[in-house]
Scaffold this motif. Structure first.
Motif, mmCIF file in Angstrom:
data_model
loop_
_atom_site.group_PDB
_atom_site.id
_atom_site.type_symbol
_atom_site.label_atom_id
_atom_site.label_comp_id
_atom_site.label_asym_id
_atom_site.label_seq_id
_atom_site.Cartn_x
_atom_site.Cartn_y
_atom_site.Cartn_z
ATOM 1 N N ASP A 64 40.432 30.381 28.987
ATOM 2 C CA ASP A 64 38.968 30.371 28.937
ATOM 3 C C ASP A 64 38.108 29.976 30.292
ATOM 4 O OD1 ASP A 64 39.166 29.337 25.430
ATOM 5 O OD2 ASP A 64 39.397 31.087 26.470
ATOM 6 N N LYS A 65 38.818 29.224 31.019
ATOM 7 C CA LYS A 65 38.006 28.569 32.306
ATOM 8 C C LYS A 65 38.127 29.531 33.186
ATOM 9 C CE LYS A 65 37.678 24.397 34.760
ATOM 10 N NZ LYS A 65 38.299 22.904 34.859
ATOM 11 N N VAL A 66 38.953 30.545 33.289
ATOM 12 C CA VAL A 66 39.017 31.420 34.636
ATOM 13 C C VAL A 66 38.770 32.755 34.070
ATOM 14 C CG1 VAL A 66 40.669 29.745 35.841
ATOM 15 C CG2 VAL A 66 41.736 31.724 34.434
ATOM 16 N N ARG A 67 38.690 33.183 32.884
ATOM 17 C CA ARG A 67 38.353 34.517 32.295
ATOM 18 C C ARG A 67 37.321 35.185 32.964
ATOM 19 N NH1 ARG A 67 39.505 38.221 28.338
ATOM 20 N NH2 ARG A 67 41.142 37.055 27.435
ATOM 21 N N SER A 68 36.138 34.386 33.039
ATOM 22 C CA SER A 68 35.010 35.058 33.503
ATOM 23 C C SER A 68 34.845 35.316 34.968
ATOM 24 C CB SER A 68 33.621 34.417 33.102
ATOM 25 O OG SER A 68 33.436 34.556 31.895
ATOM 26 N N PRO A 69 35.263 34.440 36.019
ATOM 27 C CA PRO A 69 35.652 34.816 37.134
ATOM 28 C C PRO A 69 36.724 35.869 37.460
ATOM 29 C CG PRO A 69 36.220 32.658 36.795
ATOM 30 C CD PRO A 69 35.559 33.064 35.508
ATOM 31 N N ILE A 70 37.884 35.732 36.734
ATOM 32 C CA ILE A 70 39.046 36.812 37.127
ATOM 33 C C ILE A 70 38.390 37.974 36.637
ATOM 34 C CG2 ILE A 70 41.234 37.536 36.380
ATOM 35 C CD1 ILE A 70 42.181 34.510 36.403
ATOM 36 N N GLU A 71 37.677 38.282 35.488
ATOM 37 C CA GLU A 71 37.106 39.653 35.019
ATOM 38 C C GLU A 71 36.281 40.118 35.889
ATOM 39 O OE1 GLU A 71 35.599 38.693 31.055
ATOM 40 O OE2 GLU A 71 37.471 39.519 30.178
ATOM 41 N N ALA A 72 35.219 39.249 36.711
ATOM 42 C CA ALA A 72 34.296 39.683 37.778
ATOM 43 C C ALA A 72 35.148 40.124 38.939
ATOM 44 C CB ALA A 72 33.475 38.222 38.181
ATOM 45 N N ILE A 73 36.192 39.448 39.410
ATOM 46 C CA ILE A 73 37.087 39.975 40.436
ATOM 47 C C ILE A 73 37.695 41.135 40.149
ATOM 48 C CG2 ILE A 73 39.294 39.408 41.797
ATOM 49 C CD1 ILE A 73 39.000 36.593 41.249
ATOM 50 N N VAL A 74 37.973 41.616 38.872
ATOM 51 C CA VAL A 74 38.590 42.752 38.516
ATOM 52 C C VAL A 74 37.567 43.924 38.731
ATOM 53 C CG1 VAL A 74 39.561 43.977 36.699
ATOM 54 C CG2 VAL A 74 40.344 41.911 37.105
ATOM 55 N N ALA A 75 36.336 43.376 38.337
ATOM 56 C CA ALA A 75 35.083 44.484 37.983
ATOM 57 C C ALA A 75 34.709 44.810 39.332
ATOM 58 C CB ALA A 75 33.971 43.958 37.401
ATOM 59 N N GLU A 76 34.792 43.730 40.411
ATOM 60 C CA GLU A 76 34.266 43.928 41.758
ATOM 61 C C GLU A 76 35.017 44.858 42.336
ATOM 62 O OE1 GLU A 76 33.507 40.124 43.562
ATOM 63 O OE2 GLU A 76 34.059 40.762 45.273
ATOM 64 N N ASN A 77 36.357 44.896 42.103
ATOM 65 C CA ASN A 77 37.323 45.584 42.970
ATOM 66 C C ASN A 77 37.912 46.905 42.260
ATOM 67 O OD1 ASN A 77 38.145 43.590 45.264
ATOM 68 N ND2 ASN A 77 38.011 42.186 43.784
ATOM 69 N N ALA A 78 37.339 47.005 40.933
ATOM 70 C CA ALA A 78 37.704 48.288 40.254
ATOM 71 C C ALA A 78 39.170 48.425 40.439
ATOM 72 C CB ALA A 78 37.011 49.293 40.780
#
Ligand SMILES: Nc1ccn([C@@H]2O[C@H](COP(=O)(O)OP(=O)(O)OP(=O)(O)O)[C@@H](O)[C@H]2O)c(=O)n1
Ligand SMILES: C[C@](O)(CO)[C@H](O)COP(=O)(O)O
Length: 249
Positions: A64-78
């Motif tokens: 839960d702690k890293v979910r949001s930043p990792i989802e943001a990394i995934v979105a940013e890099n598509a």
């Protein structure tokens, strides 16, 4: 995972385990998000599997702690191969089990090739990834490993001390790395058998197969000393050096 897509060969799914708490590193600064060479460690690992033509899908396992930043990394890099971001468990094996459950629910075929990788091994080589994929044509289980340059001591407890029980031949001693790769049905069966022992706390996936499917050989695929696992803060300077050398700086 496109379980329904027509396919000439089994899917090759990379499961990237990034759900750890980093207790030995810094729980307030998750190591999977730490930047080396200006890039989060987890992004290095994702991109290694994105770059490998044999990998068809990527499943990320987070907490839960890293979910949001990792989802943001995934979105940013598509990242085109990343299919899902799921929540792992308390121990590494629980996170692998969560991935296996997700893959089962996604309906991936029993002969799918599943590569389990530590997100905090950012510099895994393409040769090791391809070596795992190819080795699964002849084996149901494989692991990346490097020959030990140190003599390994097998110890046991004597009072409050560790004493040496055995000194195995160094020629047969390897240090396990990741990916550790399996045919889907093989790993699922091993974990299903292991579930009967609540005291079983493996530190990798290979041991689950070795202990619970002893008739299944686990082939070794060449790793490398650059396939460093970021465990301690003291690992960062060498990781930074590796990142710069990978980037040609
Ligand atoms: N419950 C867990 C524990 C570990 N991992 C992942 O497995 C890899 C190897 O684990 P390790 O280096 O031990 O990471 P941590 O468990 O976070 O480290 P520590 O033991 O210091 O807490 C890491 O990418 C980590 O995120 C995981 O997905 N789920
Ligand atoms: C899987 C592994 O990287 C093989 O060496 C290692 O066992 C992971 O250990 P950790 O304590 O989860 O980092």
């Amino acid at each position: 995972m496109r379980a329904d897509a027509p396919r000439s060969s089994a899917p090759v799914v990379a499961v990237i385990l990034a759900a750890g708490l980093g207790v030995r590193f810094d729980t307030d600064n998750p190591k999977q998000l730490f930047k080396v060479g200006g890039k989060p460690i987890v992004a290095w690992s994702i991109e290694a599997f994105e770059a490998n033509p044999g990998v068809t899908d990527i499943l990320l396992v987070v907490n839960d702690k890293v979910r949001s930043p990792i989802e943001a990394i995934v979105a940013e890099n598509a990242y085109p191969k990343v299919r899902m971001v799921i929540t792992g468990g308390a121990e590494r094996a629980d996170s692998t089990e969560a991935a296996l459950q997700t893959l089962a629910e996604a309906g991936i075929p029993s002969d799918a090739k599943v590569l389990i990788h530590d997100a905090v091994r950012p510099f895994v080589s393409q040769e090791s990834i391809t070596g795992c994929i190819e080795a699964l044509d002849g084996f149901k289980a494989v692991t990346v490993a490097v020959p030990s340059t140190d003599t390994i001591l097998y110890a046991h407890d004597l009072g409050d001390r560790k004493v040496v029980r055995d000194v195995p031949d160094r020629a047969d001693m390897f240090r396990a790395q990741t990916p550790q790769a399996f045919r889907f049905d093989t790993l699922r069966l091993a974990y299903a058998k292991a579930a009967s022992d609540p005291e079983f706390h493996p530190t990798d996936d290979t041991r689950v197969v070795v202990d619970y499917l002893p008739d299944v050989p686990v082939a070794i695929v060449a790793g490398s000393e650059t396939n460093l696992k970021i465990t301690l803060a003291s690992d960062i300077p060498i990781a930074e050096w590796m990142a710069r050398s990978f980037q040609g700086k």
